[in-house]
Design an enzyme around this catalytic site. Structure first.
Site, mmCIF file in Angstrom:
data_model
loop_
_atom_site.group_PDB
_atom_site.id
_atom_site.type_symbol
_atom_site.label_atom_id
_atom_site.label_comp_id
_atom_site.label_asym_id
_atom_site.label_seq_id
_atom_site.Cartn_x
_atom_site.Cartn_y
_atom_site.Cartn_z
ATOM 1 N N GLU A 298 0.856 5.180 2.938
ATOM 2 C CA GLU A 298 1.155 6.455 2.264
ATOM 3 C C GLU A 298 -0.096 7.314 2.154
ATOM 4 O OE1 GLU A 298 3.076 5.834 -1.505
ATOM 5 O OE2 GLU A 298 5.035 5.540 -0.590
ATOM 6 N N GLU B 190 9.979 2.721 3.365
ATOM 7 C CA GLU B 190 10.014 2.407 1.935
ATOM 8 C C GLU B 190 10.892 3.409 1.212
ATOM 9 O OE1 GLU B 190 6.185 1.533 0.069
ATOM 10 O OE2 GLU B 190 6.871 2.557 -1.737
#
Length: 363
Positions: A192, A284
């Protein structure tokens, strides 16, 4: 989504420490949970393609490749993979054992295991040898069950992946050397990225991807998008940054993350627009808020899942542990035992995800 993961991460450390004091976890010199030897033993001989059990997802679909905007199997047929992400393996390795992985493959009907190896936060950088060996072991266990092994370089803080370029090259070179003959490997090189431009993420990807390709020229590689995997939305940008400056390396996909109780129409709209221009993989997501906690929004979760099914966009849900937050699928204490099948051990989010994973694959 990622901005609030600091809370999730800190609570993960507290939870692991609490378990350790009650004797549930054995700990190493670094204070991290020691993996169950039967599961995370890197000394296990590497398994080749023939080791994939017949009829399992990875045996049926073989080497994955990107066909236009789609993820395709060895026959060029667009497919959708569905599976689970581990929690950080430095905190919740006790949840990855023979019984739990058997449940994911057989009772849940999963196709893919995302192995979340944090880089900072007490992860890889504290002991590269230990964590690399753990990942080797989990890859072998996924392979034994015919699952795809999605290797998640879980960089989070600092948000600029270039901070870890040298580490990533070292790690992925060894992983690719060891497992290059397998057909069930997926590399995710940046979890991320946050607080960093897409251009800088691209620079990192263009430095790391050739290291993998030199050893394993065929396997799928994923790269995280800016704004904590939000295609830039959480950073005040959008998917156009990527569309206008794509990575010119074949057989790659871009990742998108969402938490349905926090990320609603603006995020779904960006996801929809991007899916018409970019090959995407949702590595995710959660049914709750961006902290991985709070109430579940199953209505918005279903909107996302319906869209992903329609577009055959693959996904892994966060997370396959018994952390006390609502996003962890198992009830607290489950991982100390060996019962992981059925719904009795699941929180509401776990039961909801399991039910949707158990529907027949459309391979």
């Amino acid at each position: 989504m990622g901005r609030l993961k600091v809370v999730r991460r800190a609570l993960g450390v507290i939870a692991a420490a609490a378990l350790a004091t009650t004797g549930v976890l054995a700990t190493s010199a670094q204070g991290s949970p020691t993996p169950e030897p039967a599961v995370a033993n890197a000394a296990t001989a590497p398994l080749g393609p023939a080791a994939l059990p017949p009829g399992t997802p990875a045996a049926i679909n073989g080497q994955l490749k990107v066909c236009g905007l789609q993820l395709c199997n060895k026959n060029g047929k667009p497919i959708q993979l569905r599976g689970m992400s581990t929690h950080g393996i430095q905190w919740y390795s006790q949840c990855l054992k023979t019984a739990s992985l058997d449940a994911l493959a057989k009772d849940w009907g999963g196709d893919v295991l995302r192995i979340a190896m944090y880089i900072q936060e007490g992860g890889y950088e504290t002991n590269p040898r230990k964590f690399t060996d753990m990942v080797h072991g989990y890859i072998e266990e996924a392979t034994k069950r015919g699952l795809y092994a999605l290797i998640d370089w879980h960089q989070l803080n600092p948000g600029d992946p270039n901070h870890n370029t040298a580490r990533a090259k070292t790690f992925f070179k060894e992983i690719a050397q060891r497992h290059k003959d397998k057909t069930n490997i997926i590399y995710d090189i940046a979890n991320e990225p946050n607080g960093v431009s897409w251009a800088k993420i691209k620079t990192y990807a263009e430095a790391v991807m050739p290291t993998i390709r030199a050893e394993d020229p065929d396997s799928l590689i994923l790269v995280g998008t800016h704004g904590w995997g939000s295609l830039g939305i959480s950073d005040g940008r959008n998917e156009q940054d990527i569309i206008n400056n794509q990575i010119k390396i074949p057989n790659i996909m871009y990742t998108f993350h969402f938490y349905a109780a926090s990320h609603k129409q603006q995020y779904l709209d960006a996801f929809t627009r991007a899916a018409a221009k970019l090959p995407l993989f949702v590595t995710e997501f959660g049914t709750q808020t961006a902290t991985g906690d709070g109430g579940n929004d199953f209505t918005w979760s279903q909107k996302y899942l319906d869209f992903m099914k329609q577009k055959k966009i693959s996904w892994t849900n966060w997370n396959f542990s018994d952390d006390n937050r609502s996003g962890a699928v198992f009830k607290p204490g489950t991982c100390a035992g060996n019962n992981f099948s059925g719904t009795g051990v699941l929180k509401p989010a776990g039961a909801w995800i399991r039910e949707r994973m158990r529907t027949p694959d459309e391979f």
